[in-house]
Design an enzyme around this catalytic site. Structure first.
Site, PDB file in Angstrom:
ATOM      1  N   GLY A 140       0.784  -1.231   0.000  1.00  0.00           N
ATOM      2  CA  GLY A 140       0.000   0.000   0.000  1.00  0.00           C
ATOM      3  C   GLY A 140       0.817   1.283   0.000  1.00  0.00           C
ATOM      4  O   GLY A 140       0.335   2.319   0.462  1.00  0.00           O
ATOM      5  N   SER A 141       2.039   1.241  -0.563  1.00  0.00           N
ATOM      6  CA  SER A 141       2.802   2.492  -0.591  1.00  0.00           C
ATOM      7  C   SER A 141       2.148   3.513  -1.538  1.00  0.00           C
ATOM      8  O   SER A 141       2.218   4.716  -1.294  1.00  0.00           O
ATOM      9  CB  SER A 141       4.264   2.237  -0.959  1.00  0.00           C
ATOM     10  OG  SER A 141       4.381   1.792  -2.291  1.00  0.00           O
ATOM     11  N   ASN A 142       1.496   3.016  -2.589  1.00  0.00           N
ATOM     12  CA  ASN A 142       0.766   3.945  -3.468  1.00  0.00           C
ATOM     13  C   ASN A 142      -0.454   4.535  -2.757  1.00  0.00           C
ATOM     14  O   ASN A 142      -0.768   5.713  -2.935  1.00  0.00           O
ATOM     15  CB  ASN A 142       0.360   3.246  -4.764  1.00  0.00           C
ATOM     16  CG  ASN A 142       1.493   3.215  -5.776  1.00  0.00           C
ATOM     17  OD1 ASN A 142       1.882   4.253  -6.294  1.00  0.00           O
ATOM     18  ND2 ASN A 142       2.052   2.036  -6.007  1.00  0.00           N
ATOM     19  N   LEU A 193      -4.628  -7.092  -6.776  1.00  0.00           N
ATOM     20  CA  LEU A 193      -4.243  -8.221  -7.631  1.00  0.00           C
ATOM     21  C   LEU A 193      -5.375  -9.099  -8.155  1.00  0.00           C
ATOM     22  O   LEU A 193      -5.152  -9.901  -9.055  1.00  0.00           O
ATOM     23  CB  LEU A 193      -3.219  -9.096  -6.891  1.00  0.00           C
ATOM     24  CG  LEU A 193      -1.850  -8.431  -6.668  1.00  0.00           C
ATOM     25  CD1 LEU A 193      -0.947  -9.333  -5.848  1.00  0.00           C
ATOM     26  CD2 LEU A 193      -1.189  -8.075  -7.988  1.00  0.00           C
ATOM     27  N   ASN A 215      -5.875   2.294 -12.604  1.00  0.00           N
ATOM     28  CA  ASN A 215      -4.896   1.336 -12.087  1.00  0.00           C
ATOM     29  C   ASN A 215      -3.499   1.892 -12.342  1.00  0.00           C
ATOM     30  O   ASN A 215      -3.287   2.629 -13.300  1.00  0.00           O
ATOM     31  CB  ASN A 215      -5.065  -0.002 -12.830  1.00  0.00           C
ATOM     32  CG  ASN A 215      -4.066  -1.049 -12.369  1.00  0.00           C
ATOM     33  OD1 ASN A 215      -3.861  -1.250 -11.160  1.00  0.00           O
ATOM     34  ND2 ASN A 215      -3.419  -1.717 -13.302  1.00  0.00           N
ATOM     35  N   HIS A 239       0.362   0.538 -13.101  1.00  0.00           N
ATOM     36  CA  HIS A 239       1.109  -0.666 -13.474  1.00  0.00           C
ATOM     37  C   HIS A 239       2.592  -0.298 -13.605  1.00  0.00           C
ATOM     38  O   HIS A 239       2.915   0.730 -14.212  1.00  0.00           O
ATOM     39  CB  HIS A 239       0.573  -1.224 -14.805  1.00  0.00           C
ATOM     40  CG  HIS A 239       1.267  -2.478 -15.216  1.00  0.00           C
ATOM     41  ND1 HIS A 239       0.982  -3.696 -14.639  1.00  0.00           N
ATOM     42  CD2 HIS A 239       2.276  -2.694 -16.102  1.00  0.00           C
ATOM     43  CE1 HIS A 239       1.777  -4.620 -15.165  1.00  0.00           C
ATOM     44  NE2 HIS A 239       2.567  -4.044 -16.050  1.00  0.00           N
ATOM     45  N   ASP A 286      -4.963  -4.759 -17.926  1.00  0.00           N
ATOM     46  CA  ASP A 286      -4.032  -3.683 -18.319  1.00  0.00           C
ATOM     47  C   ASP A 286      -4.288  -3.179 -19.744  1.00  0.00           C
ATOM     48  O   ASP A 286      -3.351  -2.766 -20.438  1.00  0.00           O
ATOM     49  CB  ASP A 286      -2.559  -4.162 -18.212  1.00  0.00           C
ATOM     50  CG  ASP A 286      -2.194  -4.628 -16.814  1.00  0.00           C
ATOM     51  OD1 ASP A 286      -2.734  -4.085 -15.847  1.00  0.00           O
ATOM     52  OD2 ASP A 286      -1.359  -5.547 -16.695  1.00  0.00           O
ATOM     53  N   GLU A 304       6.050   6.148  -9.363  1.00  0.00           N
ATOM     54  CA  GLU A 304       4.626   5.828  -9.191  1.00  0.00           C
ATOM     55  C   GLU A 304       3.996   6.746  -8.141  1.00  0.00           C
ATOM     56  O   GLU A 304       2.852   7.183  -8.280  1.00  0.00           O
ATOM     57  CB  GLU A 304       4.458   4.373  -8.736  1.00  0.00           C
ATOM     58  CG  GLU A 304       4.854   3.357  -9.794  1.00  0.00           C
ATOM     59  CD  GLU A 304       4.602   1.930  -9.336  1.00  0.00           C
ATOM     60  OE1 GLU A 304       3.595   1.684  -8.655  1.00  0.00           O
ATOM     61  OE2 GLU A 304       5.414   1.043  -9.657  1.00  0.00           O
TER      62      GLU A 304
END
Ligand code: GRF
Length: 207
Positions: free
Chosen positions: A12-14, A89, A106, A108, A149, A178
C-alpha cells in the site's frame, strides 16, 4: 470533493502517497474506504492509521463473483465515485466495471503495452524487463476496462534501466515515480481535467 475508494492487495505504498497528497491539499478528494482482498495487506493498516474505513474480503474464502459483489456493495455504501487500484491483484469484473466506466484507474509498473497483462505483476514485471534487456521501463496509470491492463492510458513515465540493476533495485526506482504519477492522475480526475474519448485520454492542467 470526489469520493475515492482504494483497492489494495499488498504494502500500500501507493495508497500512502494518496493519503499524504490529500492531507497536503494536493488532491481535492476524500478516500472514503480502503478494501483489500488479502488479510495480510499492510495497506489496511495504513488506512486504519489514517482513520479511513476499511474492509477485507479474503479472496481465498470466496469466489470471484462474490468478491466483486461484496466490493461493489461497499463502494456504493461509501458513495465512492472514483475507484483506484493501488496494487490490487484480483480481477475486477461484471457490474463494477459497468457502474464505474472510466472511473476506475490502475497503476502498473511498466510502460504498457510492454510487460503487462495476465501474469505480469509485482517483481515478475521487473524480472521480465531485465531478462528482455530493454533499456527503458517505467510506469503507467490507465483506466480499467474488462481486460487486464488494456484500458485507455492516462499517464506514463519512462524510467531508465541501469547497468547492474536487479529486479528489486529497478522496482524501487520505478516505485518512486509511481508515488508522483498516481497522485497527479487522481488530482486531475478530481478537478475534472481528464477527458476520455475511445482510447484517447486528453489532459489539461499538468504539474
Ligand atoms: C506497484 O508497483 C503498482 O504499480 C503495482 O503493484 C505495486 C503496488 O505497490 N500495481 P504498493 O502496494 O502500492 O506498495
Amino acid at each position: 470533493m470526489l469520493k475515492i475508494g482504494v483497492l489494495v492487495s499488498g504494502g500500500g505504498s501507493n495508497l500512502q502517497s494518496l493519503i499524504d497528497s490529500i492531507k497536503e491539499g494536493y488532491i481535492s478528494g476524500e478516500i472514503t474506504v480502503v478494501i483489500s482482498d488479502r488479510r495480510d495487506a499492510y495497506g489496511i493498516e495504513r488506512a486504519k492509521k489514517a482513520g479511513i474505513a476499511s474492509a477485507v474480503f479474503d479472496r481465498n474464502s470466496m469466489g470471484c463473483e462474490e468478491l466483486n459483489a461484496s466490493i461493489l456493495r461497499l463502494l456504493k455504501k461509501h458513495d465512492v465515485e472514483l475507484v483506484v487500484l493501488a496494487g490490487y491483484l484480483s480481477i475486477l469484473s461484471g457490474e463494477i466495471i459497468e457502474k464505474y466506466r472510466n472511473m476506475i484507474i490502475n497503476i502498473h509498473p511498466s510502460l504498457i503495452p510492454s510487460f503487462c497483462g495476465p501474469g505480469f505483476y509485482g517483481i515478475k514485471v521487473h524480472r521480465a524487463v531485465l531478462e528482455y534487456g530493454v533499456k527503458v521501463s517505467g510506469c503507467t496509470v490507465h483506466f480499467v476496462d474488462c481486460g487486464t491492463d488494456t484500458g485507455p492510458i492516462i499517464f506514463q513515465k519512462a524510467v531508465e534501466v541501469m547497468e547492474g540493476d536487479t529486479p528489486e533495485v529497478l522496482q524501487k526506482r520505478i516505485l518512486e515515480h509511481e508515488h508522483r504519477l498516481l497522485p497527479e492522475a487522481v488530482r486531475l480526475i478530481c478537478s475534472g481535467n481528464v477527458k476520455v474519448c475511445g482510447r484517447m485520454v486528453s489532459i489539461t492542467g499538468r504539474d
